[in-house]
Enzyme design. Structure first.
Site, PDB file in Angstrom:
ATOM      1  N   LEU A  57       0.815  -1.228   0.000  1.00 26.12           N
ATOM      2  CA  LEU A  57       0.000   0.000   0.000  1.00 26.12           C
ATOM      3  C   LEU A  57       0.843   1.269   0.000  1.00 26.12           C
ATOM      4  O   LEU A  57       0.361   2.331  -0.391  1.00 26.12           O
ATOM      5  CB  LEU A  57      -0.939  -0.001   1.214  1.00 26.12           C
ATOM      6  CG  LEU A  57      -2.054  -1.047   1.166  1.00 26.12           C
ATOM      7  CD1 LEU A  57      -2.651  -1.251   2.553  1.00 26.12           C
ATOM      8  CD2 LEU A  57      -3.136  -0.625   0.173  1.00 26.12           C
ATOM      9  N   TYR A 141      -0.916   3.676  15.975  1.00 22.66           N
ATOM     10  CA  TYR A 141      -1.920   2.971  15.170  1.00 22.66           C
ATOM     11  C   TYR A 141      -3.254   3.745  15.185  1.00 22.66           C
ATOM     12  O   TYR A 141      -3.850   4.011  14.121  1.00 22.66           O
ATOM     13  CB  TYR A 141      -2.091   1.557  15.730  1.00 22.66           C
ATOM     14  CG  TYR A 141      -3.305   0.822  15.224  1.00 22.66           C
ATOM     15  CD1 TYR A 141      -3.398   0.419  13.891  1.00 22.66           C
ATOM     16  CD2 TYR A 141      -4.364   0.526  16.079  1.00 22.66           C
ATOM     17  CE1 TYR A 141      -4.525  -0.258  13.437  1.00 22.66           C
ATOM     18  CE2 TYR A 141      -5.483  -0.156  15.633  1.00 22.66           C
ATOM     19  CZ  TYR A 141      -5.565  -0.542  14.313  1.00 22.66           C
ATOM     20  OH  TYR A 141      -6.669  -1.206  13.854  1.00 22.66           O
TER      21      TYR A 141
END
Ligand code: NAI
Ligand code: 15L
Length: 276
Positions: A57, A141
């Site tokens: 990605l 995160y």
């Protein structure tokens, strides 16, 4: 079952992951062709209705090739736990921008984005919150998922690309601890939520909490009522067995914060010899 119509080609990122392997099967009715992608190895294509494309990605040109020809994207790929910032930066932050830029360039109008409860992880487990509360990310995160929601907002305001950001609680086969009695999202309810995210018209950018109809849920989805998400499952059948387990101390982050242990990971990079 939920779909009103099918896409021609639906892209699923993170297809080799825990949820991706489930969704690979369960989203199949939603499209004539499923384009499956991951940086990790995926099981071989089951037929001509599956296209496998390996892709990192963080690789902009690879993501453009991946998105070309797709009608919608279910973006599940990326780092799914707390990691040092450099790793999160590549997979989740550069990754989500690459996905939306490719969507813009290739005419994709709808994205379902796997955000996370770690966007609001520093709320206490005693609090009930909706999608309008100030975000309180609990980790690099969680920050990356918060950024992903902002990217979704921007691409709607600027380009009209619509997104449903799912702040998923804990989507695993069965709840395993006290926190999951509140955060659990069954796979059936996850599939229903993705279906609503793909097929509900005029969602703009909608943020929705992804949890089953758990008795002690912390999240209020009135701001996403237009999706009509109506979870059918509940963690209740596991309550007796989970409550028989030793309880964490009241001041343990797993018992205190909605984000649980994620609020206590790190810091990274201050080990001897590892300081920037
Ligand atoms: P997972 O870690 O099992 O799957 C993520 C997949 O993304 C992996 O197969 C991995 O190889 C792939 N990936 C990682 N970095 C990549 C990169 N640079 N390029 C391409 N692919 C890459 O995670 P899981 O549980 O399947 O979760 C899926 C998504 O849902 C993730 O985005 C996660 O953050 C989100 N989520 C999951 C929850 C859960 O309870 N399972 C809760 C909240 C959010
Ligand atoms: C997440 O965002 C993670 O991807 C998943 O592995 C679980 O840790 C989940 O949150 C959770 O909070 O239980």
């Amino acid at each position: 079952m939920f779909a009103r119509y099918k896409f021609h080609r639906l892209l699923l990122t993170g297809a080799a992951g825990g949820l991706g392997r489930v969704l690979r099967e369960r989203l199949r009715p939603f499209a004539e062709v499923m384009r499956l992608s991951d940086v990790a190895e995926m099981a071989p294509a089951q037929g001509s209705f599956e296209e496998l494309m390996a892709c990192d990605l963080s690789d902009k040109s690879a993501v453009h090739a991946l998105v070309a020809g797709c009608d919608a994207i279910v973006h599940m790929g990326g780092i799914s736990v707390e990691r040092p910032f450099e790793e999160v930066l590549q997979a989740n932050i550069a990754g989500v921008v690459n996905v939306y830029e490719a969507a813009r360039c290739h005419g994709v109008r709808r994205v379902v984005f796997a955000s996370s409860n770690h966007v609001i992880g520093f709320y206490k487990q005693t609090e009930k919150i909706d999608a309008h509360v100030r975000r309180r990310p609990d980790s690099f995160y969680g920050l990356s998922k918060s950024f992903g929601e902002d990217v979704a907002n921007f691409y709607f305001d600027r380009y009209g690309i619509e997104t449903v950001s799912m702040r998923i609680g804990t989507s695993v086969p069965a709840p395993k601890d006290r926190r999951m009695l509140s955060t659990w999202l069954s796979y059936d309810d996850l599939v229903q939520l993705i279906s609503k995210g793909l097929f509900t018209p005029n969602v703009g950018h909608t943020v929705v909490y992804g949890a089953s109809a758990n008795r002690d849920g912390w999240w209020d989805n009135h701001a996403a009522a237009h999706l009509g998400f109506a979870p059918q499952d509940s963690s209740e059948p596991w309550r007796t067995e989970i409550e028989a387990l030793a309880a964490p101390a009241a001041n343990d982050p797993v018992a205190l914060y909605q984000g649980g242990v994620f609020t206590a990971y790190g810091p990274f990079g201050d080990e001897a010899g590892d300081v920037a």
